[in-house]
Each structure stands twice: as structure tokens, then as C-alpha cells.
Write a protein that holds these residues in place. Structure first.
Motif, PDB file in Angstrom:
ATOM      1  N   ASN A 513      89.215 -43.267  -9.103  1.00 33.94           N
ATOM      2  CA  ASN A 513      90.930 -43.089  -8.937  1.00 33.94           C
ATOM      3  C   ASN A 513      91.371 -44.270  -8.519  1.00 33.94           C
ATOM      4  O   ASN A 513      92.281 -44.968  -8.966  1.00 33.94           O
ATOM      5  CB  ASN A 513      91.198 -41.889  -8.111  1.00 33.94           C
ATOM      6  N   LYS A 516      91.153 -46.912 -10.740  1.00 35.07           N
ATOM      7  CA  LYS A 516      92.337 -46.679 -11.875  1.00 35.07           C
ATOM      8  C   LYS A 516      93.449 -47.163 -11.323  1.00 35.07           C
ATOM      9  O   LYS A 516      94.244 -47.420 -12.162  1.00 35.07           O
ATOM     10  CB  LYS A 516      92.328 -45.041 -12.346  1.00 35.07           C
ATOM     11  N   PHE A 517      93.786 -46.511 -10.024  1.00 36.58           N
ATOM     12  CA  PHE A 517      95.158 -47.105  -9.692  1.00 36.58           C
ATOM     13  C   PHE A 517      95.231 -48.201  -9.040  1.00 36.58           C
ATOM     14  O   PHE A 517      96.395 -48.316  -8.074  1.00 36.58           O
ATOM     15  CB  PHE A 517      95.815 -45.706  -8.934  1.00 36.58           C
ATOM     16  N   ASP A 545      91.952 -47.949  -0.949  1.00 39.82           N
ATOM     17  CA  ASP A 545      92.180 -49.005  -2.028  1.00 39.82           C
ATOM     18  C   ASP A 545      93.516 -49.741  -1.773  1.00 39.82           C
ATOM     19  O   ASP A 545      94.165 -49.445  -0.649  1.00 39.82           O
ATOM     20  CB  ASP A 545      92.400 -48.072  -3.530  1.00 39.82           C
ATOM     21  N   ILE A 550     100.465 -43.276  -3.357  1.00 36.22           N
ATOM     22  CA  ILE A 550     101.175 -41.930  -3.651  1.00 36.22           C
ATOM     23  C   ILE A 550     102.462 -41.589  -2.785  1.00 36.22           C
ATOM     24  O   ILE A 550     102.242 -41.860  -1.713  1.00 36.22           O
ATOM     25  CB  ILE A 550     100.179 -40.914  -3.466  1.00 36.22           C
ATOM     26  N   ILE A 558      98.774 -33.289  -4.812  1.00 37.45           N
ATOM     27  CA  ILE A 558      97.848 -33.918  -5.784  1.00 37.45           C
ATOM     28  C   ILE A 558      96.375 -33.209  -5.887  1.00 37.45           C
ATOM     29  O   ILE A 558      95.589 -33.397  -6.663  1.00 37.45           O
ATOM     30  CB  ILE A 558      97.520 -35.428  -5.626  1.00 37.45           C
ATOM     31  N   ARG A 563      97.621 -31.387 -11.371  1.00 32.41           N
ATOM     32  CA  ARG A 563      98.928 -32.030 -10.774  1.00 32.41           C
ATOM     33  C   ARG A 563      98.718 -33.568 -10.703  1.00 32.41           C
ATOM     34  O   ARG A 563      97.640 -34.257 -10.266  1.00 32.41           O
ATOM     35  CB  ARG A 563      99.014 -31.606  -9.349  1.00 32.41           C
ATOM     36  N   GLN A 564      99.624 -34.065 -11.206  1.00 30.51           N
ATOM     37  CA  GLN A 564      99.875 -35.624 -11.217  1.00 30.51           C
ATOM     38  C   GLN A 564     101.060 -36.008 -10.608  1.00 30.51           C
ATOM     39  O   GLN A 564     101.869 -35.430 -10.488  1.00 30.51           O
ATOM     40  CB  GLN A 564      99.521 -36.315 -12.573  1.00 30.51           C
ATOM     41  N   VAL A 565     101.069 -37.421 -10.093  1.00 23.50           N
ATOM     42  CA  VAL A 565     102.272 -37.528  -9.261  1.00 23.50           C
ATOM     43  C   VAL A 565     103.246 -37.634 -10.230  1.00 23.50           C
ATOM     44  O   VAL A 565     104.562 -37.222  -9.831  1.00 23.50           O
ATOM     45  CB  VAL A 565     101.945 -39.035  -8.759  1.00 23.50           C
ATOM     46  N   ARG A 569     103.085 -42.066 -15.006  1.00 16.26           N
ATOM     47  CA  ARG A 569     101.976 -42.348 -14.555  1.00 16.26           C
ATOM     48  C   ARG A 569     100.806 -41.772 -15.365  1.00 16.26           C
ATOM     49  O   ARG A 569      99.786 -42.560 -15.732  1.00 16.26           O
ATOM     50  CB  ARG A 569     101.244 -41.868 -13.047  1.00 16.26           C
ATOM     51  N   GLY A 575      94.388 -39.279 -17.942  1.00 12.19           N
ATOM     52  CA  GLY A 575      93.801 -38.227 -16.614  1.00 12.19           C
ATOM     53  C   GLY A 575      94.229 -36.845 -17.071  1.00 12.19           C
ATOM     54  O   GLY A 575      95.224 -36.557 -17.600  1.00 12.19           O
ATOM     55  N   THR A 576      93.670 -35.956 -16.417  1.00 11.74           N
ATOM     56  CA  THR A 576      94.074 -34.532 -16.684  1.00 11.74           C
ATOM     57  C   THR A 576      94.560 -33.777 -15.235  1.00 11.74           C
ATOM     58  O   THR A 576      95.144 -32.926 -15.315  1.00 11.74           O
ATOM     59  CB  THR A 576      92.775 -33.616 -16.847  1.00 11.74           C
ATOM     60  N   GLY A 577      94.390 -34.393 -14.154  1.00 12.52           N
ATOM     61  CA  GLY A 577      94.857 -33.818 -12.842  1.00 12.52           C
ATOM     62  C   GLY A 577      93.942 -32.618 -12.330  1.00 12.52           C
ATOM     63  O   GLY A 577      94.427 -31.970 -11.572  1.00 12.52           O
ATOM     64  N   GLY A 579      90.661 -33.627 -11.466  1.00 10.76           N
ATOM     65  CA  GLY A 579      89.432 -34.529 -10.646  1.00 10.76           C
ATOM     66  C   GLY A 579      89.536 -34.277  -9.071  1.00 10.76           C
ATOM     67  O   GLY A 579      88.574 -33.843  -8.421  1.00 10.76           O
ATOM     68  N   LEU A 580      90.811 -34.419  -8.479  1.00 11.19           N
ATOM     69  CA  LEU A 580      90.897 -34.035  -7.223  1.00 11.19           C
ATOM     70  C   LEU A 580      90.928 -32.530  -6.578  1.00 11.19           C
ATOM     71  O   LEU A 580      90.277 -32.379  -5.697  1.00 11.19           O
ATOM     72  CB  LEU A 580      92.231 -34.745  -6.569  1.00 11.19           C
TER      73      LEU A 580
END
Ligand code: ADP
Length: 781
Positions: A513, A516-517, A545, A550, A558, A563-565, A569, A575-577, A579-580
Motif C-alpha cells: 500500500n 502504491k500510495f 510512507d 488518509i 479503512i 472500504r477505500q478512501v 482513488r 484495489g479491492t479494499g 488488504g487492510l
């Protein structure tokens, strides 16, 4: 009211007045005689007359006073008597008087109510007509006859318990006291009686409720509770046979849950009815169900046919009663009793039974609710299981063609291609890899949701485990013009016990992540010791990072699934939301937690803790299954020419996979011996020696695990040491365990990365060559 003068007072006053008037009269006459105005003789006659007149006046006064006073007294006495009578009549307690021979002299209204007799029916009758001639009641007569002398005139203290007999014959619990008094020189006994039956009834009622509550409390289900509950009611009401019917809502019938009797001859009735099921309107319980009200039969003989009727009559049970168990409008069942006779149910009886029936009803409803909850839970579990099975099988189905796509893309990319073709193929490769990541996330999420994820507890070397990942992160960061640093504290022991793959997964997700971000700057991974005992350790990790950050209102969200922001984005970064969510659940499984600090525009730091165990470096032993790492370009020539051209048995049933494997293995000039199922693999192994075996786990006829077991057994017997590498489309932990147990040395999840497969084959062959094993490949021969 002023009291009348007493006789003594009247006498004294009269004497005093007469004497005074006499003295005055005599004195006046004496004066007149002395003055010579009256002759002595006349004066004497006047004195005598005066005295007589006074006597006459006094007598009259006496008489008048006497009549007036006694009249008033009599009226007063009469009023008092009337009042006393009224008090006695109005008394709540029964008051009976009787003479020394025990004959009733008075009987108040409360006594009439209590015993059911009118005063005329009992006046002059012996008191023993009302008090039951039991041991204790003889006391009354005995006490009366012995005329127990007591200072207060009381011959029997209050609160003495007796039984009275009602006119209709039934016994009444009473409390009584007897006092003695003298009336017109006669001894009279006054008996005050209090009705205890209501109090005793209430006490019995409490006792019954308590017993029923106790039995229900101690039982797991209605069937277990029913006999004791029926017994408690049956005993309290002298009903010797009882049955409890519960509504079966699925079948819409009443089912007998249990029966109870204390009559031997009542057993056949219980046995016959306990197997019965009744529809609405059928039998006494069915009628109760139909009318939602109690039903009572005082003569079973006169009823048209009822289930068990003849058996009841044979047992001398001529009456029956059935009462509904209901909560609000909901009908739950029926309690049914049989007895030789049952008086018409009066409101008192129904009121007494109501709380008990409510208790049973609540118990039934609680059990129904629990059963419904259990069914709902089972359904939810089954649905969740079905969902995760579906995800697992879909992921398997998707993996198989992906295996082909990724493998063939890799092979094509290794060959000569135009610039455009290479670009397109690289897009195919990236898309396939994204698809693969998504499938893996879905699979993990499905397992976590169904609580089917179990963690390994194996010894691992932390730095060595993370090494390939750290290298990959560095390469990926460099490609984006970022700096990647890893700071792993020296305080962390070299060997730990835990699940290395899952720990890797958390770190890979967080660093992935961050990469990625983040568009510029650096990404730093730190690992420290948060706390430690001799055996256990808590690691604290952080991934910092300098990326987009966020917003503060999204910091908790998140970690929720999908859930994604924001959607912009998603469009930009994909992404699928998941991972976290997966990382946070894995960390929780490792008894740790995860949280984030972030400033939009400046960057984010994801922190996590995980609980692990500390261990000493294990003695060198059987190789563990390798972890995924970075593999060199598979098309480059092998490090050792001795590791080419070997004889490799490959058990794989899918034609695309076979083609991919063929191309990968041919790149090292290995010679492939094919088997389409487990049985064939065992056969081929026996037919001719091979250097290595690649075994798919999901094979027809005989699966790869079973085939491996048989082959390794045979290899021992034939003294032909063999290595088996497992291949599977299922990324399940159980598969890894099963592979190790069957004796495989390595395990690869499809789609197979050519470089990864070749590296493992190289490693295995190097080990075999190093051990001096005789290899059977063409070049070795
Ligand atoms: P995915 O990355 O697949 O969307 P994740 O669960 O890993 O799913 O992340 C959820 C969301 O959290 C991301 O979509 C992103 O909006 C936000 N996020 C995660 N890590 C970072 C990060 N390092 N910097 C900024 N945003 C992040």
C-alpha cells in the motif's frame, strides 16, 4: 352524658336536706312561741306537720328519681346490648358461644359464612359438630370440661390450629381461641375462629410455583422437565394422572411430551397417550387448542369417543380437565389431567393454576426461541460455509486458466517479440497478477469471515523469511523513484515461533500500500521488540510512507472490508479494499492490533503488534516448504550445467498446465515422464527410475497425496531416494500440512511461476547431486 346520682348520694342529700329544713322550721316556731304570737300546742302540731311534709316531699323525690334513673339505665343497657350484638355480627372472624356442656348458644354471621349453617341450624347443637374430632380438637372439649382456670379467663390460646367441618362436609383449616366468661352466674365459652384456608391456599400456591420453577430451571428441555412439573401440579390438586402436550409448529399437531401418574392402573393410559399426536379439535387437548380455553369433563362415560377414554375409565378415572398454555395470542400447548372426580373448575382454581401455566409457557417459548436462534445460526453458518466453499472453488476454477495465461505469457515474454507485442504481453501479465492477488485476497477474506483461518506455529528465522520480500520492495521502490529502507532491531531474536507466511502477508500488504500510495520520498519498515519474556515476544512493526495520506475521518473505516478512501482513488490506484481488513484480522489472530496515523498530503504510518514465541535455532532437519521470493529470469542459463537434462515425472491432468510445465521443463532440457492421474504416477515410478517428481494434488482416480505416499514407500523399498514437489491450485494451509505429512519436500501454489519452479528444481537437484545420489537424466548418464 351526665351520670345519674347513686343511691348513697341520694340518701345522704335527702337526710341532710330534711334535717336542715326541720331545724329551720323548729327554730322559726320556737321564735313565734317565745314572742307569744303562737301557742305552744299549735306550734307542736305545726312542727309535726312540717316534718311530715318534708318526709312526703323527700319520698316523692325519691320515687321520681328512682323511676327516671332506672329507665335511663335500662335504655342504656339495651343500647349497649344491641351494639355488642351488631359488633359480633359484623366481626370478620367467626364468634360462637357455647355453654359448659358444649352446646352452641350464639353463632354470628361470619360463623354462618365459614361453616355454611344458619344460626337456627346449630343453636343448641354440640360444638363438636363444627370442630373436627381429631386428636387436636378434643382439646376444646377437654379444656372446656376441665374448666382450665386461667387468670384472663382464656382457656385456649389464639392461633391454635384446628380443622372445621363445613356443612357440605369439606374440611376447613381454622385458627381458634376460646375464652371463658360468667353470664348470669353461668359459665359461657366464647370461641373466636379465623379461616386459614385462603392463607394456606396462597402458601400452597407459592410452593407449587416454586417447585415448578425449580424443575424447569434444572431441565434442558420440556421432555425432561415435564414429569416433575406434572407431578407437582397433580399432587397439589390431587389429580393422579397428568400429560403435557406441546404444539409442533412445523407439523401443526400437538405432541405428548411426557406423562406422569402415581396410580399403577393409570399407566396404560399414559403409555397409550404418550405416543399420540392430536390435530386441532381432536381429543380434549385438541378442543382446548381450538377454543383457546380450558375444557373440563366431569363424566368421561358420557363423552363421545376420546383418545384413551376407555383406558381412563378402566383406571377409575372418570373426570378430566385440560388447560391451555398460551403467551398473549400464541398457543404453545396443553396440560391435561385425569382424576376419579374433578369438581367444576372455579375461578380460584383457575387463578391458582394461571401463574404455573405461565411459567411452563415461558419455558416452552424460551426453548422455541433458542431453537429458532440455533437454526438461524446453523443456517448462517451453512451459508457462510457455502460462501467460503464457493469462493474457494471459484478461486480454484479461476486459478486453473490463470495458470495457463501466466505460464504461457511468461514463456512468450522469454522469446523474441516486437516492441508492441512485448508491451501488450506485459499488460496481460500485470492484469493476470492483479487477478491472482484479488483471488488470493478473496480466499483469505472468506476464510477469515468463516473463522476457518488457523495459524501455523512453526520455528522460523525472521530475517531470512523477510529477505526476499525486502529485496522485492527495494526493486519496486526504485522503479517508482522511491527509497525503501528496512530497520529490523538487533534485539529481535533470530528464531521465532509463529506463522511466517501470515506475518509476511501483513508486511507485504502494508508496504505494498505504501508503495502504491506514495509518489515521491521514502518508505521505511521498522521492526522492534515491544515487550518480551523468556518464552514470548511482542513485535512492534511500523510502515511509514511520504504518500498521499488518509483523511482523519477515514482512519478507522479503512480497516473495514471493501472500504477505500474514495472512488477517485479507486479509479486511480485500483484495489479491492480487502488488504487492510485481512491484515488487521491476521494481526488479531496473532494477538496483536493494527492502527494508523496519517496526515493528508504528508504521509501515513501503519503500526502493528504481533505476539510470537521465542525459540532456539532448531537442529538441522527436514527441509521446510520454501517461501515465495524473487526468482532470477528463468530463461537465463542454469547456474550449474549438471542441473539440466534430468528425468522428471510430472503428474498433471490439465492439458494447458501440462503444456506450460512442458515448456518450463524443456527450457532446462529436462525429460518429462507424464502421468494423468495418481495411479498412473505410481505405475510410471515403478516402470523406470526418475530424478524428481512434480505432483499435482487434485488428480483423478488417486489424489496426489495418496500417490506420493505410495511412491515414497516404494522408493524406500527400492532404495531409490526421491523428492516430490507438490503443485496445487488451493492456497489452503491444510494443503501445505497434508503435503508435508505425505513426505513432499516442496509445495507450489498454481499458477506456477516458471522461475520459482525452476529455482526449486535446481535446489532439489543440487541437494541430490551434493548427496552423491545417482541421477537418471540423460546428461547424468
Ligand atoms: P486496497 O489497497 O486494495 O484498496 P486496503 O484495504 O489495503 O485495500 O486499503 C484500503 C484503503 O485504505 C485504500 O484503498 C486506500 O484508500 C487507503 N490506504 C491504505 N494504505 C494507504 C497508504 N499507505 N496511504 C494512503 N492510503 C492508504
Amino acid at each position: 352524658m351526665s351520670r345519674p346520682l347513686s343511691t348513697l348520694h341520694l340518701v345522704l342529700i335527702s337526710v341532710l336536706l330534711v334535717s336542715l329544713f326541720c331545724a329551720i322550721g323548729r327554730y322559726l316556731l320556737h321564735l313565734l312561741v317565745q314572742q307569744g304570737r303562737l301557742e305552744a300546742e299549735i306550734a307542736r302540731w305545726l312542727a309535726i306537720s312540717w316534718l311530715g311534709l318534708l318526709g312526703l316531699l323527700t319520698g316523692s323525690f325519691w320515687l321520681i328519681n328512682h323511676f327516671l334513673v332506672s329507665g335511663r339505665l335500662m335504655a342504656l343497657a339495651e343500647r349497649e346490648t344491641q351494639r355488642g350484638r351488631k359488633i359480633v355480627e359484623a366481626a370478620a372472624d367467626a364468634i360462637i358461644t357455647f355453654d359448659s356442656l358444649g352446646r352452641i348458644e350464639s353463632f354470628n354471621a361470619a360463623a354462618s359464612r365459614l361453616f355454611g349453617y344458619s344460626p337456627q341450624e346449630v343453636l343448641g347443637q354440640p360444638i363438636s359438630k363444627l370442630i373436627v374430632a381429631e386428636e387436636s380438637s378434643n382439646q376444646v372439649e377437654a379444656l372446656v370440661q376441665e374448666e382450665v382456670p386461667t387468670g384472663s379467663g382464656r382457656v385456649l390460646p389464639d392461633n391454635t390450629l384446628f380443622k372445621g367441618r363445613h356443612k357440605d362436609g369439606h374440611l376447613i383449616a381454622i385458627e381458634l381461641g376460646v375464652s371463658k366468661m360468667i353470664d348470669e352466674d353461668r359459665k359461657v365459652f366464647v370461641q373466636i375462629i379465623r379461616d386459614l384456608s385462603e392463607r394456606q391456599q396462597a402458601e400452597k400456591q407459592r410452593q407449587l410455583q416454586y417447585e415448578v420453577a425449580l424443575h424447569l430451571n434444572n431441565a434442558r428441555d420440556l421432555r425432561e422437565a415435564s414429569p416433575a412439573v406434572l407431578q407437582a401440579i397433580g399432587r397439589a390438586l390431587a389429580w393422579p394422572v397428568g400429560l403435557l402436550w406441546e404444539l409442533d409448529t412445523a407439523q401443526n399437531v400437538l405432541r405428548c411430551q411426557a406423562g406422569w401418574t402415581n396410580l399403577e392402573r393409570g399407566r396404560p393410559l399414559i403409555e397409550s397417550l404418550s405416543k399420540a399426536q392430536l390435530y386441532i379439535g381432536e381429543g380434549l387437548p385438541g378442543r382446548v387448542w381450538l377454543h383457546h380455553n380450558y375444557r373440563w369433563i366431569d363424566r368421561l362415560e358420557s363423552e363421545p369417543s376420546l383418545p384413551g377414554q376407555q383406558l381412563a375409565i378402566n383406571a377409575g378415572l372418570h373426570a378430566a380437565i385440560a388447560l391451555p398454555m398460551e403467551l398473549g395470542q400464541q398457543f404453545l400447548g396443553v396440560v391435561e389431567f385425569y382424576a376419579p372426580q374433578i369438581p367444576p373448575p372455579n375461578p380460584a382454581l383457575l387463578n391458582n393454576l394461571y401463574p404455573v401455566l405461565m411459567q411452563i409457557s415461558q419455558f416452552i417459548r424460551r426453548r422455541w426461541d433458542e431453537a429458532a436462534l440455533r437454526r438461524a445460526k446453523e443456517a448462517a453458518e451453512a451459508a457462510s460455509k457455502a460462501k467460503s466453499e464457493f469462493i474457494s472453488s471459484i478461486s480454484h476454477e479461476v486459478r486453473t486458466p490463470l495458470h495457463g495465461i501466466i505460464g504461457l505469457t511468461e514463456i512468450l515474454l522469454a522469446g523474441p517479440l516486437s516492441e508492441k507485442q512485448r508491451e501488450y504481453l506485459q499488460l496481460v501479465q500485470t492484469s493476470s497478477e492483479m487477478l491472482l492477488r484479488l483471488i488470493n485476497d478473496m480466499l483469505d477474506f472468506g476464510k477469515l469471515e468463516a473463522a476457518r483461518m488457523t495459524l501455523e506455529a512453526v520455528p522460523f528465522e525472521l530475517r531470512k523469511t523477510l529477505e526476499p520480500n525486502l529485496k522485492t520492495f527495494a526493486v519496486q521502490a526504485e522503479q517508482k523513484g522511491l527509497v525503501f529502507r528496512a530497520e529490523i532491531s538487533e534485539e529481535i531474536p533470530a528464531w521465532l515461533i509463529g506463522d511466517p507466511l501470515r506475518l509476511q502477508q501483513v508486511i507485504v500488504n502494508l508496504v505494498g500500500n505504501a508503495l502504491k500510495f506514495t509518489a515521491q520520498g521514502e518508505i521505511v519498515l521498522t521492526l522492534n521488540v515491544a515487550s518480551r519474556t523468556e518464552q514470548a515476544i511482542v513485535l512492534r512493526g511500523a510502515v511509514r510512507d511520504t504518500g498521499i495520506g488518509i483523511p482523519s475521518d477515514q482512519l478507522d473505516a479503512i480497516f473495514d472490508a471493501f472500504r477505500q478512501v474514495d472512488s477517485s482513488r479507486t479509479r486511480k490506484y485500483g484495489g479491492t479494499g480487502l488488504g487492510l481488513t485481512i491484515a488487521s484480522r491476521l494481526v488479531n489472530l496473532m494477538k496483536g492490533r493494527i492502527w494508523v496515523e496519517s496526515t493528508p498530503g504528508q504521509g501515513s504510518t501503519f503500526h502493528f503488534t504481533v505476539g510470537l514465541h521465542v525459540c532456539d535455532p532448531p537442529a538441522p532437519q527436514k527441509e521446510t516448504i520454501p517461501t515465495l521470493g524473487e526468482f532470477p529470469n528463468w530463461t537465463s542459463p542454469p547456474p550449474n550445467p549438471l542441473l539440466t537434462g534430468k528425468r522428471i515425472l510430472v503428474a498433471e491432468d490439465n492439458p494447458v498446465n501440462r503444456m506450460v510445465l512442458q515448456l518450463i521443463l524443456e527450457s532446462r532440457q529436462h525429460q518429462v515422464v507424464w502421468a494423468k492421474n495418481g495411479l498412473e504416477a505410481v505405475q510410471r515410478f515403478h516402470d523406470s527410475p526418475v530424478d524428481l517428481i512434480l505432483m499435482d494434488l487434485q488428480l483423478p482416480e488417486m489424489d496426489g497425496i495418496e500417490a506420493t505416499r505410495l511412491i515414497l514407500k516404494a522408493s524406500e523399498r527400492l532404495q531409490r531416494p526421491t523428492c516430490v514437489i507438490g503443485l496445487t491450485a488451493h492456497a489452503e494451509d491444510e494443503d501445505r500440512r497434508r503435503c508435508l505429512e505425505a513426505g513432499m519436500t516442496h509445495f507450489l501454489i498454481k499458477p506456477i511461476q516458471p522461475a520459482e519452479l525452476l529455482q526449486i528444481i535446481d535446489e532439489v537437484l543440487t541437494t541430490l547431486v551434493g548427496r552423491g545420489n545417482q541421477l537418471h537424466g540423460s546428461l547424468a548418464n
